[in-house]
Enzyme design. Sequence first.
Site, PDB file in Angstrom:
ATOM      1  N   HIS A  22     -25.971  40.410 -87.496  1.00  0.00           N
ATOM      2  CA  HIS A  22     -24.974  39.338 -87.320  1.00  0.00           C
ATOM      3  C   HIS A  22     -24.646  39.152 -85.833  1.00  0.00           C
ATOM      4  O   HIS A  22     -24.551  38.024 -85.348  1.00  0.00           O
ATOM      5  CB  HIS A  22     -23.670  39.683 -88.062  1.00  0.00           C
ATOM      6  CG  HIS A  22     -23.798  39.803 -89.553  1.00  0.00           C
ATOM      7  ND1 HIS A  22     -23.319  40.883 -90.260  1.00  0.00           N
ATOM      8  CD2 HIS A  22     -24.334  38.975 -90.483  1.00  0.00           C
ATOM      9  CE1 HIS A  22     -23.547  40.708 -91.561  1.00  0.00           C
ATOM     10  NE2 HIS A  22     -24.176  39.554 -91.720  1.00  0.00           N
ATOM     11  N   LYS A  46     -17.552  38.413-105.200  1.00  0.00           N
ATOM     12  CA  LYS A  46     -18.453  39.424-104.641  1.00  0.00           C
ATOM     13  C   LYS A  46     -17.623  40.683-104.386  1.00  0.00           C
ATOM     14  O   LYS A  46     -16.650  40.627-103.617  1.00  0.00           O
ATOM     15  CB  LYS A  46     -19.038  38.891-103.320  1.00  0.00           C
ATOM     16  CG  LYS A  46     -20.382  39.504-102.949  1.00  0.00           C
ATOM     17  CD  LYS A  46     -21.040  38.719-101.810  1.00  0.00           C
ATOM     18  CE  LYS A  46     -22.192  39.455-101.194  1.00  0.00           C
ATOM     19  NZ  LYS A  46     -22.818  38.710-100.096  1.00  0.00           N
ATOM     20  N   ARG A  98     -33.778  35.680 -91.683  1.00  0.00           N
ATOM     21  CA  ARG A  98     -34.521  36.913 -91.418  1.00  0.00           C
ATOM     22  C   ARG A  98     -35.956  36.803 -91.902  1.00  0.00           C
ATOM     23  O   ARG A  98     -36.896  37.011 -91.156  1.00  0.00           O
ATOM     24  CB  ARG A  98     -33.832  38.101 -92.112  1.00  0.00           C
ATOM     25  CG  ARG A  98     -32.551  38.520 -91.426  1.00  0.00           C
ATOM     26  CD  ARG A  98     -31.717  39.393 -92.323  1.00  0.00           C
ATOM     27  NE  ARG A  98     -31.342  38.654 -93.527  1.00  0.00           N
ATOM     28  CZ  ARG A  98     -30.679  39.155 -94.536  1.00  0.00           C
ATOM     29  NH1 ARG A  98     -30.346  40.423 -94.524  1.00  0.00           N
ATOM     30  NH2 ARG A  98     -30.361  38.416 -95.574  1.00  0.00           N
ATOM     31  N   SER A 136     -25.927  43.946 -94.836  1.00  0.00           N
ATOM     32  CA  SER A 136     -24.704  44.731 -95.029  1.00  0.00           C
ATOM     33  C   SER A 136     -24.896  45.715 -96.182  1.00  0.00           C
ATOM     34  O   SER A 136     -24.488  46.876 -96.097  1.00  0.00           O
ATOM     35  CB  SER A 136     -23.526  43.807 -95.316  1.00  0.00           C
ATOM     36  OG  SER A 136     -23.337  42.930 -94.242  1.00  0.00           O
TER      37      SER A 136
HETATM   38  N1  COA Z   1     -28.930  39.734 -89.929  1.00  0.00           N
HETATM   39  C1  COA Z   1     -28.699  40.695 -90.826  1.00  0.00           C
HETATM   40  N2  COA Z   1     -28.198  40.464 -92.044  1.00  0.00           N
HETATM   41  C2  COA Z   1     -27.891  39.194 -92.371  1.00  0.00           C
HETATM   42  C3  COA Z   1     -28.080  38.149 -91.480  1.00  0.00           C
HETATM   43  C4  COA Z   1     -28.625  38.463 -90.214  1.00  0.00           C
HETATM   44  N3  COA Z   1     -28.862  37.531 -89.321  1.00  0.00           N
HETATM   45  N4  COA Z   1     -27.699  37.015 -92.086  1.00  0.00           N
HETATM   46  C5  COA Z   1     -27.273  37.345 -93.302  1.00  0.00           C
HETATM   47  N5  COA Z   1     -27.399  38.656 -93.492  1.00  0.00           N
HETATM   48  C6  COA Z   1     -27.132  39.399 -94.732  1.00  0.00           C
HETATM   49  C7  COA Z   1     -25.706  39.800 -94.909  1.00  0.00           C
HETATM   50  O1  COA Z   1     -25.472  41.060 -94.322  1.00  0.00           O
HETATM   51  C8  COA Z   1     -25.585  39.828 -96.402  1.00  0.00           C
HETATM   52  O2  COA Z   1     -26.108  41.006 -96.890  1.00  0.00           O
HETATM   53  P1  COA Z   1     -25.643  41.607 -98.269  1.00  0.00           P
HETATM   54  O3  COA Z   1     -25.806  40.530 -99.303  1.00  0.00           O
HETATM   55  O4  COA Z   1     -26.586  42.723 -98.411  1.00  0.00           O
HETATM   56  O5  COA Z   1     -24.238  42.029 -98.112  1.00  0.00           O
HETATM   57  C9  COA Z   1     -26.511  38.755 -96.894  1.00  0.00           C
HETATM   58  O6  COA Z   1     -27.416  38.542 -95.856  1.00  0.00           O
HETATM   59  C10 COA Z   1     -25.787  37.507 -97.271  1.00  0.00           C
HETATM   60  O7  COA Z   1     -25.137  37.018 -96.122  1.00  0.00           O
HETATM   61  P2  COA Z   1     -23.724  36.346 -96.057  1.00  0.00           P
HETATM   62  O8  COA Z   1     -23.671  35.630 -94.786  1.00  0.00           O
HETATM   63  O9  COA Z   1     -22.635  37.313 -96.325  1.00  0.00           O
HETATM   64  O10 COA Z   1     -23.866  35.300 -97.175  1.00  0.00           O
HETATM   65  P3  COA Z   1     -23.024  35.059 -98.397  1.00  0.00           P
HETATM   66  O11 COA Z   1     -24.031  34.611 -99.349  1.00  0.00           O
HETATM   67  O12 COA Z   1     -22.121  36.117 -98.818  1.00  0.00           O
HETATM   68  O13 COA Z   1     -22.087  33.877 -97.869  1.00  0.00           O
HETATM   69  C11 COA Z   1     -21.512  31.602 -97.360  1.00  0.00           C
HETATM   70  C12 COA Z   1     -22.584  32.627 -97.660  1.00  0.00           C
HETATM   71  C13 COA Z   1     -20.236  32.213 -96.875  1.00  0.00           C
HETATM   72  C14 COA Z   1     -22.079  30.731 -96.274  1.00  0.00           C
HETATM   73  C15 COA Z   1     -21.317  30.786 -98.657  1.00  0.00           C
HETATM   74  O14 COA Z   1     -21.051  31.644 -99.741  1.00  0.00           O
HETATM   75  C16 COA Z   1     -20.205  29.778 -98.558  1.00  0.00           C
HETATM   76  O15 COA Z   1     -20.267  28.837 -97.821  1.00  0.00           O
HETATM   77  N6  COA Z   1     -19.121  29.940 -99.353  1.00  0.00           N
HETATM   78  C17 COA Z   1     -17.958  29.056 -99.344  1.00  0.00           C
HETATM   79  C18 COA Z   1     -17.902  28.196-100.599  1.00  0.00           C
HETATM   80  C19 COA Z   1     -18.817  27.030-100.464  1.00  0.00           C
HETATM   81  O16 COA Z   1     -18.675  26.189 -99.633  1.00  0.00           O
HETATM   82  N7  COA Z   1     -19.797  27.007-101.360  1.00  0.00           N
HETATM   83  C20 COA Z   1     -20.804  25.975-101.376  1.00  0.00           C
HETATM   84  C21 COA Z   1     -21.955  26.374-100.500  1.00  0.00           C
HETATM   85  S1  COA Z   1     -23.295  25.306-100.793  1.00  0.00           S
END
Ligand code: COA
Length: 171
Positions: A22, A46, A98, A136
Site C-alpha cells: 500500500h 469484512k 499486483r 494484508s
Molecule cells: N499491495 C499489496 N496489497 C494490496 C495492494 C497493493 N498495492 N492493493 C490491494 N492489496 C490487498 C489488500 O491488502 C487486501 O488484502 P486482503 O484481502 O488480503 O486483506 C486486498 O488486496 C483487497 O484490498 P482492499 O483495498 O482492502 O480492497 P477491498 O476489496 O477491501 O476494498 C474498496 C475495496 C474499498 C475500494 C471497495 O470495497 C469500495 O469502494 N467500497 C465502498 C462501497 C462501494 O462504493 N461499493 C461499490 C464499489 S463498485
Amino acid sequence: MIEKGERIAIYPGSFDPLTNGHVDIIERGLKIFDKVIIAVLYNPSKKALFSVEERIDMIQKSFLTHSNQDSIMIDSFDGLLVDYARMKNAAAIIRGMRAISDFENEFQMALMNRRLNRDVQTIFLMTGLRWIFISSSIIKEVARFGGDISGMAPHPVKCKMKEKFPLLMGK
Ligand code: COA
C-alpha cells in the site's frame, strides 16, 4: 489542508493493516497528484483484525516522518466510494494492481464506479515487483503463527501486530 485547484486522489481500502505494498502505491500516487487521501472503509461485512481507529492510527504513525507528509491525508468513510470522492472533490480513485488475479474484480468495480459517477476516473498503478505477493491477509497469517513480517509492513504496523500476536518474531 486542500488548496483550490489541487489534484486530489482517493486511495480507498480496508488497510487491515497497511502493508508496504500500500505504501508503495501511495508513493506512486503522490508523484501524480497534489493530495492523496488514504480512505479507510468501514466495512461491517469484512471481519477485521483491527478497528478502523486502530488502522487509522497505524497509518498516521507510518507516515509521520514521510518526506511528502503534507500531501497525505488520512480519513475513513462508509457508503458509496463515488459519493465520498465527490464530497472530497477528488478527480481520481487510485487502485493498486499486483497481478492478473486482481484485474477482474478491479475492472468490475471501476466500471460500476464510472457508471455511478462519470466525473471520477479510476487510475490503476502497478505495485513494485517486490510487493506483488503481499496482502494484508497473508501478513496477518504469517504474524499469527510467529513468522517475521519485517520489510512487509511499516514498523508501527509491526508493533501493533505484536500486541495481537505475542508470538510474532523480532522487535
Ligand atoms: N499491495 C499489496 N496489497 C494490496 C495492494 C497493493 N498495492 N492493493 C490491494 N492489496 C490487498 C489488500 O491488502 C487486501 O488484502 P486482503 O484481502 O488480503 O486483506 C486486498 O488486496 C483487497 O484490498 P482492499 O483495498 O482492502 O480492497 P477491498 O476489496 O477491501 O476494498 C474498496 C475495496 C474499498 C475500494 C471497495 O470495497 C469500495 O469502494 N467500497 C465502498 C462501497 C462501494 O462504493 N461499493 C461499490 C464499489 S463498485
